[in-house]
Design a protein around this motif. Structure first.
Motif, mmCIF file in Angstrom:
data_model
loop_
_atom_site.group_PDB
_atom_site.id
_atom_site.type_symbol
_atom_site.label_atom_id
_atom_site.label_comp_id
_atom_site.label_asym_id
_atom_site.label_seq_id
_atom_site.Cartn_x
_atom_site.Cartn_y
_atom_site.Cartn_z
ATOM 1 N N LYS A 183 0.849 -1.198 0.000
ATOM 2 C CA LYS A 183 0.000 0.000 0.000
ATOM 3 C C LYS A 183 0.874 1.234 0.000
ATOM 4 O O LYS A 183 1.732 1.398 0.878
ATOM 5 C CB LYS A 183 -0.918 -0.007 1.228
ATOM 6 N N PRO A 186 -1.052 7.695 0.555
ATOM 7 C CA PRO A 186 -1.702 8.720 -0.294
ATOM 8 C C PRO A 186 -1.235 10.127 0.088
ATOM 9 O O PRO A 186 -0.759 10.379 1.201
ATOM 10 C CB PRO A 186 -3.182 8.530 0.029
ATOM 11 N N ARG A 187 -1.425 11.073 -0.841
ATOM 12 C CA ARG A 187 -1.030 12.456 -0.581
ATOM 13 C C ARG A 187 -2.097 13.179 0.234
ATOM 14 O O ARG A 187 -1.793 14.073 1.003
ATOM 15 C CB ARG A 187 -0.781 13.175 -1.913
ATOM 16 N N ASP A 188 -3.350 12.789 0.058
ATOM 17 C CA ASP A 188 -4.424 13.417 0.830
ATOM 18 C C ASP A 188 -5.558 12.413 0.994
ATOM 19 O O ASP A 188 -5.508 11.287 0.486
ATOM 20 C CB ASP A 188 -4.907 14.707 0.143
ATOM 21 N N THR A 189 -6.623 12.844 1.669
ATOM 22 C CA THR A 189 -7.752 11.951 1.934
ATOM 23 C C THR A 189 -8.516 11.604 0.671
ATOM 24 O O THR A 189 -9.086 10.512 0.550
ATOM 25 C CB THR A 189 -8.697 12.604 2.950
ATOM 26 N N ALA A 190 -8.543 12.507 -0.276
ATOM 27 C CA ALA A 190 -9.257 12.239 -1.525
ATOM 28 C C ALA A 190 -8.578 11.120 -2.301
ATOM 29 O O ALA A 190 -9.230 10.218 -2.851
ATOM 30 C CB ALA A 190 -9.327 13.518 -2.366
ATOM 31 N N GLU A 191 -7.243 11.179 -2.343
ATOM 32 C CA GLU A 191 -6.498 10.120 -3.030
ATOM 33 C C GLU A 191 -6.587 8.798 -2.281
ATOM 34 O O GLU A 191 -6.651 7.732 -2.888
ATOM 35 C CB GLU A 191 -5.035 10.531 -3.183
ATOM 36 N N ALA A 192 -6.656 8.876 -0.962
ATOM 37 C CA ALA A 192 -6.777 7.657 -0.161
ATOM 38 C C ALA A 192 -8.096 6.955 -0.435
ATOM 39 O O ALA A 192 -8.175 5.724 -0.440
ATOM 40 C CB ALA A 192 -6.655 7.993 1.319
ATOM 41 N N ALA A 193 -9.155 7.716 -0.656
ATOM 42 C CA ALA A 193 -10.460 7.117 -0.935
ATOM 43 C C ALA A 193 -10.489 6.426 -2.288
ATOM 44 O O ALA A 193 -11.232 5.458 -2.492
ATOM 45 C CB ALA A 193 -11.553 8.190 -0.865
#
Length: 292
Positions: A183, A186-193
């Motif tokens: 894994k 991610p750079r931010d929460t949007a990318e993590a989603a």
């Protein structure tokens, strides 16, 4: 005459100059012509192979005992007993009943525990995953082969060897015990989603493994399905590692029959799906019950 002697000398010098092998052969043949050297050489030539045969074949065979575990000892009978056919049949029935009693007692013992364990039933051609006495996965054995030592075990040694479940001590395999998950942060929460967690592709999908249990029981399990060509290198590395694990020196092989600790091997062939399920489901230090 001088010319002949000169030619002979030149010829001998040429031979000795080209190689040191011919003078050795010449000296050896000269010694063999003398009885005081020939007779000792002949005796030694006959004695050395005879000593090797007696030590490596005759003595080991005469001392051989099919004892699978050093904890089991027995007093051997030194006189020959020839039971009748009826006695042999009764003895075979008694041994089968004794093995069945031990098998059921071991199942009852493991049914009281909470961990998953293996039940290898060669009579039913199955190797099952059980927990608390309930079969959670039944795996059909396509092909099986047992070491000849299983048929040579004395009843006095068989009972203590089977008296309790076997414990897994070590395993070798072509696949990892559990899939590895990679894994990336991610750079931010949007990318993590948006990111999906995926297992790393395995080096090989072919399933070949070996379980090493206590009391010298070894279970080799191979998949029945032919492996893909890209899996050959991984399978080759696994077999090389298994060979190194089982490697014995020449001296150990010559003296193995006099030792109590001898490998008792069982080779099983199952489907690829069943092999993968068995290897990944059972934990280390799991137990196995054997029936044959």
């Amino acid at each position: 005459m001088e010319n002949k002697n000169q030619l002979r000398t030149d010829s001998e010098q040429n031979i000795s100059g080209t190689s040191g092998f011919f003078p050795v052969i010449k000296l050896f043949l000269q010694l063999m012509k003398k009885p005081r050297y020939f007779i000792p050489f002949l005796l030694i030539s006959l004695a050395v192979p005879l000593i090797l045969i007696v030590y490596s074949v005759v003595i080991p065979v005469s001392r051989f005992q099919a004892v699978p575990w050093s904890g089991a000892t027995t007093d051997s009978l030194h006189h020959e007993v020839k039971p009748s056919r009826e006695q042999k049949e009764k003895l075979a029935t008694f041994i089968d009943l004794e093995k069945e009693r031990i098998f059921l007692n071991n199942k009852l013992h493991l049914a009281r525990q909470d961990s998953i364990y293996l039940v290898l039933d060669l009579k039913d051609s199955t190797i099952n995953l059980e927990i608390k006495g309930v079969t959670v996965r039944k795996n059909r054995i396509i092909e099986s082969r047992m070491s000849n030592r299983f048929h040579l075990i004395d009843h006095e040694n068989l009972v203590p060897w089977l008296a309790k479940p076997f414990t897994l001590e070590k395993a070798l395999a072509t696949i990892p015990k559990a899939p590895i998950v990679v894994k990336q942060a991610p750079r931010d929460t949007a990318e993590a989603a948006l990111m999906a967690t995926k297992p790393e592709p395995p080096q090989t999908t072919a399933v070949f493994f070996t379980f090493y249990f206590d009391r010298n029981l070894v279970i080799e399990i191979d998949q029945n399905d032919p492996p893909d060509e890209e899996d050959f290198e991984q399978i080759k590395a696994y077999r090389k590692q298994r060979k190194q694990e089982n490697h014995l020196s020449l001296w150990q092989k010559m003296n193995l029959v006099r030792h109590a600790d001898q490998k008792m091997k069982i080779r099983l062939v199952v489907s690829e799906e069943d092999a993968r399920s068995i290897y990944r489901a059972v934990p280390m230090n799991t137990h196995l019950i054997l029936r044959w």
